[in-house]
Write a protein that holds these residues in place. Sequence first.
Motif, PDB file in Angstrom:
ATOM      1  N   VAL B 120     -37.843  -8.743  48.761  1.00 30.68           N
ATOM      2  CA  VAL B 120     -36.792  -8.646  47.747  1.00 30.68           C
ATOM      3  C   VAL B 120     -36.324  -7.214  47.501  1.00 30.68           C
ATOM      4  O   VAL B 120     -35.426  -6.997  46.696  1.00 30.68           O
ATOM      5  CB  VAL B 120     -37.265  -9.262  46.402  1.00 30.68           C
ATOM      6  CG1 VAL B 120     -37.655 -10.715  46.610  1.00 30.68           C
ATOM      7  CG2 VAL B 120     -38.407  -8.472  45.799  1.00 30.68           C
ATOM      8  N   THR B 123     -32.499  -6.511  47.677  1.00 26.82           N
ATOM      9  CA  THR B 123     -31.793  -7.319  46.684  1.00 26.82           C
ATOM     10  C   THR B 123     -31.950  -6.719  45.285  1.00 26.82           C
ATOM     11  O   THR B 123     -30.996  -6.614  44.521  1.00 26.82           O
ATOM     12  CB  THR B 123     -32.360  -8.747  46.678  1.00 26.82           C
ATOM     13  OG1 THR B 123     -32.416  -9.207  48.017  1.00 26.82           O
ATOM     14  CG2 THR B 123     -31.510  -9.679  45.857  1.00 26.82           C
ATOM     15  N   VAL B 124     -33.193  -6.308  44.965  1.00 27.46           N
ATOM     16  CA  VAL B 124     -33.468  -5.768  43.644  1.00 27.46           C
ATOM     17  C   VAL B 124     -32.901  -4.356  43.503  1.00 27.46           C
ATOM     18  O   VAL B 124     -32.348  -4.001  42.465  1.00 27.46           O
ATOM     19  CB  VAL B 124     -34.988  -5.783  43.373  1.00 27.46           C
ATOM     20  CG1 VAL B 124     -35.299  -5.101  42.051  1.00 27.46           C
ATOM     21  CG2 VAL B 124     -35.507  -7.208  43.389  1.00 27.46           C
ATOM     22  N   ARG B 129     -29.999  -9.238  41.932  1.00 27.67           N
ATOM     23  CA  ARG B 129     -30.790 -10.118  41.092  1.00 27.67           C
ATOM     24  C   ARG B 129     -31.844  -9.275  40.398  1.00 27.67           C
ATOM     25  O   ARG B 129     -32.165  -8.182  40.849  1.00 27.67           O
ATOM     26  CB  ARG B 129     -31.549 -11.153  41.939  1.00 27.67           C
ATOM     27  CG  ARG B 129     -30.702 -12.247  42.532  1.00 27.67           C
ATOM     28  CD  ARG B 129     -31.547 -12.987  43.551  1.00 27.67           C
ATOM     29  NE  ARG B 129     -30.750 -13.884  44.372  1.00 27.67           N
ATOM     30  CZ  ARG B 129     -30.597 -15.186  44.123  1.00 27.67           C
ATOM     31  NH1 ARG B 129     -31.180 -15.734  43.087  1.00 27.67           N
ATOM     32  NH2 ARG B 129     -29.871 -15.929  44.923  1.00 27.67           N
ATOM     33  N   GLU B 131     -35.803  -8.598  39.478  1.00 29.80           N
ATOM     34  CA  GLU B 131     -36.956  -8.737  40.354  1.00 29.80           C
ATOM     35  C   GLU B 131     -37.551 -10.138  40.242  1.00 29.80           C
ATOM     36  O   GLU B 131     -37.845 -10.784  41.253  1.00 29.80           O
ATOM     37  CB  GLU B 131     -38.003  -7.676  40.019  1.00 29.80           C
ATOM     38  CG  GLU B 131     -39.146  -7.730  40.994  1.00 29.80           C
ATOM     39  CD  GLU B 131     -40.091  -6.540  40.896  1.00 29.80           C
ATOM     40  OE1 GLU B 131     -39.682  -5.489  40.376  1.00 29.80           O
ATOM     41  OE2 GLU B 131     -41.229  -6.688  41.352  1.00 29.80           O
ATOM     42  N   ALA B 134     -35.272 -12.669  41.948  1.00 31.50           N
ATOM     43  CA  ALA B 134     -35.277 -12.520  43.398  1.00 31.50           C
ATOM     44  C   ALA B 134     -36.559 -13.085  43.992  1.00 31.50           C
ATOM     45  O   ALA B 134     -36.555 -13.736  45.037  1.00 31.50           O
ATOM     46  CB  ALA B 134     -35.119 -11.054  43.772  1.00 31.50           C
ATOM     47  N   ASP B 137     -36.460 -16.837  43.922  1.00 35.53           N
ATOM     48  CA  ASP B 137     -35.581 -17.285  45.004  1.00 35.53           C
ATOM     49  C   ASP B 137     -36.279 -17.168  46.358  1.00 35.53           C
ATOM     50  O   ASP B 137     -36.193 -18.061  47.196  1.00 35.53           O
ATOM     51  CB  ASP B 137     -34.303 -16.433  44.989  1.00 35.53           C
ATOM     52  CG  ASP B 137     -33.403 -16.749  46.164  1.00 35.53           C
ATOM     53  OD1 ASP B 137     -32.902 -17.881  46.222  1.00 35.53           O
ATOM     54  OD2 ASP B 137     -33.213 -15.868  47.024  1.00 35.53           O
ATOM     55  N   SER B 176     -32.383 -13.079  51.580  1.00 39.11           N
ATOM     56  CA  SER B 176     -32.536 -12.864  50.133  1.00 39.11           C
ATOM     57  C   SER B 176     -31.268 -12.357  49.446  1.00 39.11           C
ATOM     58  O   SER B 176     -30.881 -12.886  48.404  1.00 39.11           O
ATOM     59  CB  SER B 176     -33.714 -11.925  49.879  1.00 39.11           C
ATOM     60  OG  SER B 176     -33.725 -11.502  48.547  1.00 39.11           O
ATOM     61  N   PRO B 177     -30.573 -11.358  49.982  1.00 42.66           N
ATOM     62  CA  PRO B 177     -29.361 -10.897  49.290  1.00 42.66           C
ATOM     63  C   PRO B 177     -28.129 -11.760  49.603  1.00 42.66           C
ATOM     64  O   PRO B 177     -27.039 -11.418  49.171  1.00 42.66           O
ATOM     65  CB  PRO B 177     -29.184  -9.479  49.819  1.00 42.66           C
ATOM     66  CG  PRO B 177     -29.819  -9.495  51.158  1.00 42.66           C
ATOM     67  CD  PRO B 177     -30.908 -10.505  51.136  1.00 42.66           C
TER      68      PRO B 177
END
Lengths: 326, 542
Positions: B120, B123-124, B129, B131, B134, B137, B176-177
């Motif tokens: 993650v 993404t974080v 999202r 943490e 994410a 997910d 993830s993203p």
Amino acid sequence: MHPVVSTVLKRLALGLVTLVFVSIIIFCSIQLLPGDFGEAILGQAATEETVAAFRRELGLDKPAVYRYFDWIGSVMTGDFGTSFSGRSASGVNRARPVVDLVGPRLGNTLFLASIAALISVPLALFLGITAALWRNSVYDKLASATTLTTISFPEFFVAYVLILLIGTLWPIFPSLADVEAGMPFWERVYKTMLPSITLTLVIVAHLMRMTRAAIINLLASPYIEMARLKGEPAIRVILKHALPNAWAPIAAVIAFNLAYLIVGVVVVEVVFVYPGIGQLMVDAVSSRDIPVVQACALIFAATYILLNLTADIIGIVSNPRLLHPK
Amino acid sequence: MSTEKRSTPLLKMDNLHIEGFADEKWNPIIKGVGLTLHRGEILGLIGESGAGKSTLGLAAMGFTRAGCRITEGSIFFDGVDLAQKPERFKQKYWGTRITYVAQSAAASFNPAHRLIDQTVAATVRVGLRTEADAKRDARELFSALSLPDPDRIGDRYPHQVSGGQLQRVMTTMAMSPRPDLIIFDEPTTALDVTTQVEVLMSMRKIVEEFDTAAIYITHDLAVVAQMADNIKVLRYGREIEEAETRAMLREPKEEYTRSLWSVRSLRKKAVKSDDIVLSVDGVDAAYGNRIKVLHDVSIKLPRGKTVAIVGESGSGKSTTAKAITGLLPPSKGQILFNGTALPAELKDRSKEQLRQIQMIYQMADTAMNPRQIVGEIIGRPLEFYHGLKGKAQEQRVIQLLEQIELDEGFYDRLPSELSGGQKQRVCIARSLAAEPEIIICDEVTSSLDQIVQEGILKLLMRLQRERNISYLFITHDIATVEAISDEIVVMYEGAVVEQGIKDDILSPPHPDYTQLLLSSVPEMDPDWLTNLLKGKEAAAAV
């Protein structure tokens, strides 16, 4: 038991075994020192009887094996024996226990080493990491060249240049580091500044270059490329992705240099008239003061073993494969 | 797979030129390749090693490896020319809008951090999202990719998870993203066929679910046929052709494209023989005193024939070879050569016994001393086994070079001056020099390109015809097995599942494991994976 705990215990035991072997080597090599303490003190003119009586008093007439176990047995109880000097044929005994002689000197040496380490280790890590970050830049080359220059001069030369520049021409720090017992902490730090800076200049190049190399070595790894491909900025790639995997070699080189700071600084002590353990040992060797020489050698050996052990343990603990087994 | 075209392409590369610095000069790697990719489309990039596939794939992100530079051309991603932007700008795209799945997941995860944190991180970092969100997910994606224990697998470190699982975690990381584009760079090459199928299925599922565009790089046409809408063939940094997947498989325009699957058309006629030269008889073997890795293995090798040992990694194929050569003495059972038992330990065997069994390895690179010239490498067994020296040795080496189809100009070359296929040929000549009855080939073609593989396999077959050599051929590649073997031994978890004539083993009915192994081998049919998936779902529904 967690494998890390058992590995650490195993290393500790091995360290202890090493120390025993080293103690035997120290004892044996001192037996090989030329000359005799009795003759050295009493002079060539002394009669054979006087020398023999003197040797008997010091226990030098007993067999070597007996004397070794006698020595090592006392060492284990914290008794390093009594210094040979201070005795004389006159009968007045002013000899002092080795612990009283070595203790304060060791304290001084550790103090100097700590100050030097507190300056040099963070500085070297900073220089090494930034040099790795901006590798092959002007900054990297300048940092390398400067530190290499300082390491290339003999330490006494660096010391005298520093005395000249910031001891005499611009008197910022005192050029005599004659610390005494009972001196206030900050005055002590102030007095030891010049030797500390000298030592820093001597070791920072090695530390910095090894840090840089340890990090750059990892930069070709696929996981570093992956980190970059995930859009991580360069500084985070180094600090978060390379550094955690580089601790083992960096810790090893720090341990090596810290050991040097404790056992190898006699020249710097002499230049700054700093009452450290190096000077004590050199004096003891020239006056054949066997108990003091043995105690110093044993302390030096223990320092090396302990520091390298610490580096090993850091290497183990920073390796997730060992810390988190399958 | 969506093949519908949309107006503006997501990625458009034009006339791209990339150079790499080597031997004190800049050498072209990519020589004017263009590429267009729309949202939701998957493009397969295929070619042998050195074709520039990975370089082109990375260039789609605007990324070049150290020592490479883009000299000409444009890379328009969503209207922005990444070729003109500094790294600082491109970092905003990397890991979030364009993600990358690397070949070796084991090497591409940082050993110092937990999987979920790595999954993650991007993404974080950019705030797509929180943490916690994410991670939640990611755990859902783990579950969708049928990873075991999806709620906790992320808390593990990379070394605690198997290669196939890591590859799926990396797919999660790429997803993830919710990127617009994923670059898959040979994501299944390092995996066993049985694992490869699972990873392929999960990758396709997730790419379809989120309608993500992808570039799929591989050297395996059968794999790319399952994944891609279109296929582009590269060679020496140039495009050979690009076509819709089915059209390309049906009728490739270029000769080169056809040659890419030529090894699959190679097929030796299996011959049964009862003249056994080597027999492994009920062998058990263990590493150390504890871990038993072979269980009652029995294999018979007929004279002048090829027996292929197949199975996934860890099935005991190479360990069996070690037991035969005496490197790992069996704890039970024996090895019979021409009816007489060989001493278990290497050191107890006579020179004559050693000469009769030779080995060729997967990594020709590491099996040769990099400081010795070819003449010395091949000359050594000549002197050791046959006492040939000086001029006689030199002449024999040249004869051997002729047999492996290299001229005498190779005599003075160092291994570093040879190509992958030539290195493997030299290794073959070295084993021939001993004039053995048996050659054990351990994955000898696995790290070679299809065309080079074909050359090596043909050479091995010719040598067998001429000299009546017996091969024990260890491989995980069924296509190679079909090409070269007379008999097949299937191994699983250190035991022999079955041994028999090739045609019997490859045609049903199969034991369960053989079935799984054979059904996992990708076929050229683009519907193969879909059908396999359907079959599995149907089986699960029953």
